[in-house]
Motif scaffolding. Structure first.
Motif, PDB file in Angstrom:
ATOM      1  N   LEU A 143       1.065  -1.417   0.220  1.00 42.51           N
ATOM      2  CA  LEU A 143       0.247   0.062  -0.177  1.00 42.51           C
ATOM      3  C   LEU A 143       0.732   0.958  -0.553  1.00 42.51           C
ATOM      4  O   LEU A 143       1.811   0.592   0.263  1.00 42.51           O
ATOM      5  CB  LEU A 143      -1.023   0.055   1.318  1.00 42.51           C
ATOM      6  N   ASP A 144       0.439   1.966  -0.133  1.00 47.36           N
ATOM      7  CA  ASP A 144       1.080   3.643  -0.533  1.00 47.36           C
ATOM      8  C   ASP A 144       0.632   4.819   0.823  1.00 47.36           C
ATOM      9  O   ASP A 144       1.748   5.355   0.736  1.00 47.36           O
ATOM     10  CB  ASP A 144       1.163   5.014  -1.653  1.00 47.36           C
ATOM     11  N   GLU A 145      -0.336   4.500   1.509  1.00 46.49           N
ATOM     12  CA  GLU A 145      -0.665   5.598   2.491  1.00 46.49           C
ATOM     13  C   GLU A 145      -0.966   4.292   3.738  1.00 46.49           C
ATOM     14  O   GLU A 145      -1.042   3.728   3.288  1.00 46.49           O
ATOM     15  CB  GLU A 145      -1.287   6.241   2.240  1.00 46.49           C
ATOM     16  N   THR A 146      -1.052   5.413   4.759  1.00 44.36           N
ATOM     17  CA  THR A 146      -2.050   4.666   5.886  1.00 44.36           C
ATOM     18  C   THR A 146      -3.436   4.546   5.733  1.00 44.36           C
ATOM     19  O   THR A 146      -4.045   5.308   5.398  1.00 44.36           O
ATOM     20  CB  THR A 146      -1.863   5.860   7.063  1.00 44.36           C
ATOM     21  N   VAL A 147      -3.755   3.330   5.815  1.00 40.46           N
ATOM     22  CA  VAL A 147      -5.530   2.882   5.841  1.00 40.46           C
ATOM     23  C   VAL A 147      -5.878   1.891   6.735  1.00 40.46           C
ATOM     24  O   VAL A 147      -5.118   1.658   7.482  1.00 40.46           O
ATOM     25  CB  VAL A 147      -5.678   2.730   4.433  1.00 40.46           C
ATOM     26  N   ALA A 148      -7.173   2.176   6.992  1.00 42.29           N
ATOM     27  CA  ALA A 148      -8.201   1.261   7.702  1.00 42.29           C
ATOM     28  C   ALA A 148      -8.853   0.335   6.655  1.00 42.29           C
ATOM     29  O   ALA A 148      -9.332   1.590   5.903  1.00 42.29           O
ATOM     30  CB  ALA A 148      -9.024   1.744   8.320  1.00 42.29           C
ATOM     31  N   ARG A 152     -13.448  -8.304  10.597  1.00 37.93           N
ATOM     32  CA  ARG A 152     -11.405  -7.672   9.982  1.00 37.93           C
ATOM     33  C   ARG A 152     -11.458  -6.791  10.210  1.00 37.93           C
ATOM     34  O   ARG A 152     -11.696  -6.140   9.421  1.00 37.93           O
ATOM     35  CB  ARG A 152     -11.164  -9.062   8.665  1.00 37.93           C
ATOM     36  N   PHE A 153     -10.436  -6.504  11.051  1.00 39.62           N
ATOM     37  CA  PHE A 153     -10.079  -4.579  10.678  1.00 39.62           C
ATOM     38  C   PHE A 153      -8.750  -4.640  10.593  1.00 39.62           C
ATOM     39  O   PHE A 153      -8.231  -5.018  11.724  1.00 39.62           O
ATOM     40  CB  PHE A 153     -10.817  -3.792  12.624  1.00 39.62           C
ATOM     41  N   GLY A 154      -8.192  -3.660   9.944  1.00 43.69           N
ATOM     42  CA  GLY A 154      -6.556  -3.477   9.445  1.00 43.69           C
ATOM     43  C   GLY A 154      -6.737  -2.442   9.409  1.00 43.69           C
ATOM     44  O   GLY A 154      -7.395  -1.603   9.447  1.00 43.69           O
ATOM     45  N   VAL A 155      -5.291  -2.145  10.218  1.00 44.32           N
ATOM     46  CA  VAL A 155      -5.049  -0.369  10.090  1.00 44.32           C
ATOM     47  C   VAL A 155      -3.582  -0.399   9.555  1.00 44.32           C
ATOM     48  O   VAL A 155      -2.575  -1.760   9.968  1.00 44.32           O
ATOM     49  CB  VAL A 155      -5.212   0.321  11.372  1.00 44.32           C
ATOM     50  N   CYS A 156      -3.570   0.275   8.471  1.00 51.38           N
ATOM     51  CA  CYS A 156      -2.020   0.323   7.928  1.00 51.38           C
ATOM     52  C   CYS A 156      -0.973   1.092   7.199  1.00 51.38           C
ATOM     53  O   CYS A 156      -1.700   2.016   7.315  1.00 51.38           O
ATOM     54  CB  CYS A 156      -2.435  -0.701   6.043  1.00 51.38           C
ATOM     55  N   PHE A 157       0.163   0.862   7.663  1.00 48.88           N
ATOM     56  CA  PHE A 157       0.835   1.686   7.925  1.00 48.88           C
ATOM     57  C   PHE A 157       2.100   1.946   6.697  1.00 48.88           C
ATOM     58  O   PHE A 157       2.604   0.444   6.350  1.00 48.88           O
ATOM     59  CB  PHE A 157       1.786   2.447   9.124  1.00 48.88           C
TER      60      PHE A 157
END
Length: 271
Positions: free
Chosen positions: A127-132, A143-148
């Motif tokens: 991924l290129d950005e912070t997303v939920a 399912r809950f995901g937080v990406c950095f």
């Protein structure tokens, strides 16, 4: 919370993991950590406090919160943690990440009153950005995901609790000016065990007397940061006028013994 956490860490250094009291001590420490984290969140909102992200491995954040997460999940939920050994670093606020984990586990526990399965997992994604990410389906779960965004910068680490050997600071003379007796005792014991000579002041008059009358050099002043009236700041300025060569370290709470020792060592090394 500072005194409870600090003394719990001190006790951990003297109790073997096989000791039956070790699990009780871990419960005390985990509860204090949770209370401290919640307090910090409330203070951040009330003061509009600006967080300072650092480069960490998110696996360390999960590991640090592991004990609290297990207890929050409860006995009726099959709780599992899966950590990617090849996980890349991210620039985040570690305390806020732990708070996200706590909130997710509490919400999951509330959503499964009759029991279920809960997994906390870390892994690399493209991924290129912070997303939920939120994915929910009736009968299958959520399912809950937080990406950095990943970074190649070197990790500054997350404080580990217990088991680490004490590092010697050296024969520095430290003037401690702290209003809270429990915190004074903790700081005194932590630094004395690491080789420092302590001058402990519980009042402005005592701090000024040490600064004016102590015959040997004073290497470091440890004091509370001024959060309301500037009285403490004025005392620090007055003490420093007597000892212009002395370094100053403002005591941010809560802290662990190892974190305090690292800060003291860093300030003295920069002198």
């Amino acid at each position: 919370m500072t005194a409870i956490l600090g003394h719990a860490e001190q006790l951990s250094d003297n109790i073997r993991p096989s000791d039956p009291r070790a699990s009780d001590l871990a419960c005390i420490r985990d509860a204090a950590q949770l209370a401290a984290a919640l307090t910090e969140q409330l203070l951040a909102v009330s003061r509009r406090q600006t967080r300072k992200p650092t480069v960490v491995n998110l696996n360390d954040c999960v590991d640090r919160a592991r004990g609290v997460l297990h207890r929050l999940a409860g006995d009726g939920i099959a709780f599992e943690i899966r950590l990617d050994a090849a996980l890349k670093h991210a620039r985040v606020d570690a305390e806020q990440i732990e708070q996200v984990l706590l909130n997710l586990v509490v919400n999951a526990q509330d959503a499964m009153p009759s029991g279920g399965a809960l997994t906390v997992e870390t892994r690399n994604v493209t991924l290129d950005e912070t997303v939920a990410v939120i994915d929910s389906e009736v009968g299958r779960g959520s399912r809950f995901g937080v990406c950095f965004p990943a970074t190649d910068d070197v990790s500054t680490g997350v404080i580990a609790h217990g088991g680490a050997p004490e590092e010697h600071i050296g024969s520095a003379t430290v003037l401690l000016f702290e209003n809270d007796q429990a915190v004074r005792t903790l700081v005194r014991d932590v630094l004395r065990r690491r080789g420092c000579d302590l001058l402990v002041a519980s009042s402005p008059a005592e701090a000024m007397k040490f600064a004016a009358e102590h015959r040997a050099p004073i290497d470091l002043l440890i004091a509370e940061p001024a959060t309301g009236p500037e009285r403490d700041s004025e005392i620090v300025d007055a003490v420093c006028r007597w000892r212009p060569e002395m370094r100053v370290l403002y005591l941010e709470k809560p802290f662990t013994p190892d974190a305090l020792a690292r800060k003291v060592r860093a300030v003295l090394a920069a002198a």
